[in-house]
Scaffold this motif. Sequence first.
Motif, PDB file in Angstrom:
ATOM      1  N   GLN A 136      25.313  -9.865  42.771  1.00 43.79           N
ATOM      2  CA  GLN A 136      26.081 -11.113  42.846  1.00 43.79           C
ATOM      3  C   GLN A 136      25.217 -12.311  42.459  1.00 43.79           C
ATOM      4  OE1 GLN A 136      27.379 -10.491  46.959  1.00 43.79           O
ATOM      5  NE2 GLN A 136      29.527 -10.565  46.275  1.00 43.79           N
ATOM      6  N   ARG A 137      23.966 -12.300  42.885  1.00 45.38           N
ATOM      7  CA  ARG A 137      23.060 -13.389  42.519  1.00 45.38           C
ATOM      8  C   ARG A 137      22.796 -13.399  41.010  1.00 45.38           C
ATOM      9  NH1 ARG A 137      20.032 -15.548  46.997  1.00 45.38           N
ATOM     10  NH2 ARG A 137      20.594 -14.492  48.955  1.00 45.38           N
ATOM     11  N   LYS A 138      22.761 -12.224  40.431  1.00 41.05           N
ATOM     12  CA  LYS A 138      22.542 -12.148  38.990  1.00 41.05           C
ATOM     13  C   LYS A 138      23.741 -12.719  38.236  1.00 41.05           C
ATOM     14  CE  LYS A 138      20.784  -8.957  35.535  1.00 41.05           C
ATOM     15  NZ  LYS A 138      20.313  -7.569  35.277  1.00 41.05           N
ATOM     16  N   GLN A 139      24.938 -12.386  38.693  1.00 45.12           N
ATOM     17  CA  GLN A 139      26.136 -12.954  38.073  1.00 45.12           C
ATOM     18  C   GLN A 139      26.162 -14.474  38.226  1.00 45.12           C
ATOM     19  OE1 GLN A 139      29.945 -10.973  38.854  1.00 45.12           O
ATOM     20  NE2 GLN A 139      28.814  -9.214  39.670  1.00 45.12           N
ATOM     21  N   LEU A 140      25.745 -14.949  39.396  1.00 49.80           N
ATOM     22  CA  LEU A 140      25.706 -16.387  39.636  1.00 49.80           C
ATOM     23  C   LEU A 140      24.745 -17.071  38.661  1.00 49.80           C
ATOM     24  CD1 LEU A 140      26.800 -18.564  41.603  1.00 49.80           C
ATOM     25  CD2 LEU A 140      24.744 -18.180  42.990  1.00 49.80           C
ATOM     26  N   ALA A 141      23.592 -16.459  38.468  1.00 54.08           N
ATOM     27  CA  ALA A 141      22.610 -17.025  37.531  1.00 54.08           C
ATOM     28  C   ALA A 141      23.146 -17.028  36.103  1.00 54.08           C
ATOM     29  CB  ALA A 141      21.302 -16.246  37.621  1.00 54.08           C
ATOM     30  N   GLU A 142      23.868 -15.973  35.695  1.00 55.72           N
ATOM     31  CA  GLU A 142      24.438 -15.897  34.343  1.00 55.72           C
ATOM     32  C   GLU A 142      25.472 -17.016  34.134  1.00 55.72           C
ATOM     33  OE1 GLU A 142      23.763 -14.218  31.775  1.00 55.72           O
ATOM     34  OE2 GLU A 142      22.521 -12.532  32.438  1.00 55.72           O
ATOM     35  N   LEU A 143      26.287 -17.250  35.153  1.00 56.26           N
ATOM     36  CA  LEU A 143      27.299 -18.305  35.039  1.00 56.26           C
ATOM     37  C   LEU A 143      26.666 -19.681  34.895  1.00 56.26           C
ATOM     38  CD1 LEU A 143      29.956 -17.215  37.698  1.00 56.26           C
ATOM     39  CD2 LEU A 143      30.275 -17.282  35.227  1.00 56.26           C
ATOM     40  N   LEU A 144      25.563 -19.927  35.595  1.00 50.44           N
ATOM     41  CA  LEU A 144      24.937 -21.253  35.623  1.00 50.44           C
ATOM     42  C   LEU A 144      23.901 -21.457  34.525  1.00 50.44           C
ATOM     43  CD1 LEU A 144      24.491 -21.665  39.494  1.00 50.44           C
ATOM     44  CD2 LEU A 144      26.211 -22.727  38.022  1.00 50.44           C
ATOM     45  N   ALA A 145      23.747 -20.491  33.633  1.00 49.68           N
ATOM     46  CA  ALA A 145      22.782 -20.633  32.538  1.00 49.68           C
ATOM     47  C   ALA A 145      23.146 -21.844  31.668  1.00 49.68           C
ATOM     48  CB  ALA A 145      22.757 -19.364  31.692  1.00 49.68           C
ATOM     49  N   MET A 149      24.134 -21.530  48.998  1.00 49.34           N
ATOM     50  CA  MET A 149      25.411 -20.904  49.327  1.00 49.34           C
ATOM     51  C   MET A 149      25.335 -19.386  49.164  1.00 49.34           C
ATOM     52  SD  MET A 149      27.300 -23.237  50.458  1.00 49.34           S
ATOM     53  CE  MET A 149      28.798 -22.261  50.608  1.00 49.34           C
ATOM     54  N   ALA A 150      24.585 -18.908  48.166  1.00 50.09           N
ATOM     55  CA  ALA A 150      24.402 -17.460  48.004  1.00 50.09           C
ATOM     56  C   ALA A 150      23.707 -16.886  49.241  1.00 50.09           C
ATOM     57  CB  ALA A 150      23.583 -17.171  46.743  1.00 50.09           C
ATOM     58  N   GLU A 151      22.764 -17.647  49.783  1.00 48.66           N
ATOM     59  CA  GLU A 151      22.072 -17.205  51.003  1.00 48.66           C
ATOM     60  C   GLU A 151      23.040 -17.227  52.182  1.00 48.66           C
ATOM     61  OE1 GLU A 151      18.913 -15.684  53.075  1.00 48.66           O
ATOM     62  OE2 GLU A 151      18.956 -16.147  50.919  1.00 48.66           O
ATOM     63  N   GLN A 152      23.850 -18.297  52.274  1.00 45.87           N
ATOM     64  CA  GLN A 152      24.797 -18.417  53.387  1.00 45.87           C
ATOM     65  C   GLN A 152      25.824 -17.309  53.369  1.00 45.87           C
ATOM     66  OE1 GLN A 152      26.365 -22.370  54.120  1.00 45.87           O
ATOM     67  NE2 GLN A 152      28.382 -21.554  54.683  1.00 45.87           N
ATOM     68  N   VAL A 185      26.096 -38.708  52.206  1.00 42.88           N
ATOM     69  CA  VAL A 185      26.669 -37.493  51.621  1.00 42.88           C
ATOM     70  C   VAL A 185      25.512 -36.550  51.300  1.00 42.88           C
ATOM     71  CG1 VAL A 185      27.983 -36.496  49.725  1.00 42.88           C
ATOM     72  CG2 VAL A 185      28.636 -38.733  50.641  1.00 42.88           C
ATOM     73  N   SER A 186      25.601 -35.343  51.809  1.00 37.26           N
ATOM     74  CA  SER A 186      24.598 -34.316  51.501  1.00 37.26           C
ATOM     75  C   SER A 186      25.312 -33.081  50.968  1.00 37.26           C
ATOM     76  CB  SER A 186      23.771 -33.974  52.756  1.00 37.26           C
ATOM     77  OG  SER A 186      24.618 -33.486  53.792  1.00 37.26           O
ATOM     78  N   HIS A 187      24.588 -32.275  50.251  1.00 36.71           N
ATOM     79  CA  HIS A 187      25.230 -31.100  49.649  1.00 36.71           C
ATOM     80  C   HIS A 187      24.274 -29.905  49.646  1.00 36.71           C
ATOM     81  CE1 HIS A 187      22.973 -32.729  46.197  1.00 36.71           C
ATOM     82  NE2 HIS A 187      22.877 -31.469  45.834  1.00 36.71           N
ATOM     83  N   LYS A 188      24.852 -28.753  49.469  1.00 32.90           N
ATOM     84  CA  LYS A 188      24.094 -27.519  49.350  1.00 32.90           C
ATOM     85  C   LYS A 188      24.129 -27.043  47.902  1.00 32.90           C
ATOM     86  CE  LYS A 188      24.962 -25.941  54.083  1.00 32.90           C
ATOM     87  NZ  LYS A 188      25.545 -24.878  54.926  1.00 32.90           N
ATOM     88  N   THR A 189      23.077 -26.383  47.503  1.00 34.49           N
ATOM     89  CA  THR A 189      23.012 -25.842  46.141  1.00 34.49           C
ATOM     90  C   THR A 189      23.671 -24.467  46.083  1.00 34.49           C
ATOM     91  OG1 THR A 189      20.898 -24.750  46.508  1.00 34.49           O
ATOM     92  CG2 THR A 189      20.837 -27.069  45.788  1.00 34.49           C
ATOM     93  N   ALA A 190      23.807 -23.943  44.869  1.00 35.32           N
ATOM     94  CA  ALA A 190      24.402 -22.619  44.694  1.00 35.32           C
ATOM     95  C   ALA A 190      23.531 -21.541  45.337  1.00 35.32           C
ATOM     96  CB  ALA A 190      24.588 -22.340  43.199  1.00 35.32           C
ATOM     97  N   ASP A 191      22.219 -21.699  45.234  1.00 29.62           N
ATOM     98  CA  ASP A 191      21.321 -20.714  45.848  1.00 29.62           C
ATOM     99  C   ASP A 191      21.460 -20.728  47.362  1.00 29.62           C
ATOM    100  OD1 ASP A 191      20.382 -19.867  43.408  1.00 29.62           O
ATOM    101  OD2 ASP A 191      18.693 -21.274  43.388  1.00 29.62           O
ATOM    102  N   VAL A 245      29.782 -25.334  42.398  1.00 27.29           N
ATOM    103  CA  VAL A 245      30.882 -25.014  43.319  1.00 27.29           C
ATOM    104  C   VAL A 245      31.760 -23.923  42.717  1.00 27.29           C
ATOM    105  CG1 VAL A 245      32.931 -25.907  44.481  1.00 27.29           C
ATOM    106  CG2 VAL A 245      30.878 -27.339  44.295  1.00 27.29           C
ATOM    107  N   LEU A 246      32.130 -24.070  41.435  1.00 34.33           N
ATOM    108  CA  LEU A 246      33.013 -23.088  40.794  1.00 34.33           C
ATOM    109  C   LEU A 246      32.309 -21.758  40.569  1.00 34.33           C
ATOM    110  CD1 LEU A 246      35.018 -25.188  38.152  1.00 34.33           C
ATOM    111  CD2 LEU A 246      35.691 -24.460  40.445  1.00 34.33           C
ATOM    112  N   ALA A 247      31.006 -21.787  40.294  1.00 33.75           N
ATOM    113  CA  ALA A 247      30.272 -20.531  40.102  1.00 33.75           C
ATOM    114  C   ALA A 247      30.249 -19.720  41.390  1.00 33.75           C
ATOM    115  CB  ALA A 247      28.858 -20.822  39.615  1.00 33.75           C
ATOM    116  N   VAL A 248      29.992 -20.391  42.505  1.00 29.88           N
ATOM    117  CA  VAL A 248      30.014 -19.694  43.800  1.00 29.88           C
ATOM    118  C   VAL A 248      31.414 -19.154  44.078  1.00 29.88           C
ATOM    119  CG1 VAL A 248      29.752 -19.999  46.299  1.00 29.88           C
ATOM    120  CG2 VAL A 248      28.109 -21.051  44.732  1.00 29.88           C
TER     121      VAL A 248
END
Length: 589
Positions: free
Chosen positions: A420-429, A410-413, A402-408, A325-328
């Motif tokens: 931006q996707r690369k930065q997201l991946a770096e944050l979630l490493a 949300m990146a698609e949404q 309760v259902s949830h969406k992943t960061a990927d 959530v915070l990475a997005v």
Amino acid sequence: MSKIKTRETVKDIKVLDKAAVAGERMKDAFIRTKDTVQNLSDDGQVSPTEYAEDKIQYAAQDVAEDTGRAVSSGTKKAVNKGKEAYRQHREIKKATKAADKPPSAARQTASQASRSARGQTNRTVRSTQQAGKQTVKTARQTERTVKQTARSTGKATAKGAKGTIKTAQKSIKTAQKTAKTTIKTTQQAAKAAQKTAQATAKAAKAAAQAARAAAKAAVVTAKAVVKATIAAVKAIIAATKALVAAIAAGGWVAVVVIVVICLIALIVGSCFGIFFSSEDTGGQPMTEVVREINTDYDGQLESIKASVSYDVLEMSGSRAVWKEVLAVYAVKTTTDPDDPQEVASMDDGKKALLKEIFWAMNIIGSRTESKTETVITETDDGHGNIVETETTVTQTYLYITVSHKTADEMAEQYGFSADQRKQLAELLADENNSLWTAVLYGITGSDGQIVAVALSQVGNVGGQPYWSWYGFNSRVEWCACFVSWCANECGYIEAGIIPKYAGCVNGVAWFKERGSWQDNSYEPRPGDIIFFDWDDENGQDGLSDHTGIVEKVENGRVYTIEGNSGDSVRQRDYPLGYYEVLGFATPAY
């Protein structure tokens, strides 16, 4: 033959002549003595007896004066020494206030002050004792001199002098008593000075302890700064990986320019600023914002339960992982083409955006369903026989999912670009997991590992991931399964630190057998396991009914993370010593 003439000697006459001469001499001596006495009387002088008495009296006065001077000198020295000790005491008080000095300096100051005070006190005592001894010695010498003077005046004045000698002796004794009293008083003053020195030493010791405490706090602060610095360095390294090729292609000038630009961008506006969002920047730290949103989430669940009438509740599903959530949020906020903002600080506008992303990633659904079922009831017929009775009942089921969406997802949404996707991946490493733990829960190091794992599960409902992991095919009371699952994630079950248990009673027994148990008067530490004995319709029976993990202790309250709390993972809190807390297990992490 001529006649020899001889002179006739009359010896008796010669003897008489000698007696006459002696008598004449005695007469002359008497006349001279009488004349001397007469002359003394005529000149206004005192008699020989009075003269001797005067001599003795003067000697006694001299003794008293010498004694007074010696005592005064000793007292003055004692007073001066006392002043010196008081001055040193004030200096130690000043040193005590300077508790931020390094421990070695404080200890050196305390040691020097203590040695100086003790040395000063000992010198005062020795000086005073020597002065008193010298006074007594002088008095005794004067007494002997007076006695010798009295004897030399002759028998004629001895009788008259005896009274005066006794008077002088009394004066001497009085002087001795005065000297002894002065010595005693000075010794008392010296003892008081010693006590002052001891108090000064204690104060100095306290100053040293305060300095050690301050140094310890400084070490803790330094460690925190080092950890923050390491976090910053890791973030910079992660952000500059994409620029390695460009830096290698350019010269040293290009390297300097790029590094400076990257540093400024990272600190001011980069998505990696999220790793500093729990620092005190004047706004609300991220840990508090996360807790606030979690409370809103629990409120939504309770609101659904209160909105309908039901007989059976079934909950299932899991919530989005907070670091996703915070990475997005970080990438979307810092790269927004219309209004880019830094994420190191928090304000009302950013909080509203974070809540919007959270609820976009977490969806709570509910429905009710009525079911008609056959219920079998067993009763005793009164003769020892069990009678089964079938009854048809209609029950209302409330299903919450309760259902949830992943960061990927949300990146698609949000239509993130490749950058931006690369930065997201770096944050979630995975290498940044410890940084996320610090941001979300304020936990650094490995001591709070099980707490961090438990907190990452807050909001999950139904317990399916935990009881199914344990080996159950359907739902059970899963609070102990949750604790075991968290322990397994940290490797504590394999290491024999925490057992795999599904029943709370079994968990208590395991810890008690290993001497890792404390009653409810104990103040727990983060990571301890808490056990409850509910005061329900059956009362408290001394057996555990529920368990959880201690998050922290603040302001007289113990904060916990508990599975199966309202059929979900929740954060709860209780006062220390709460009567429904059975006790605490203290794993040897």
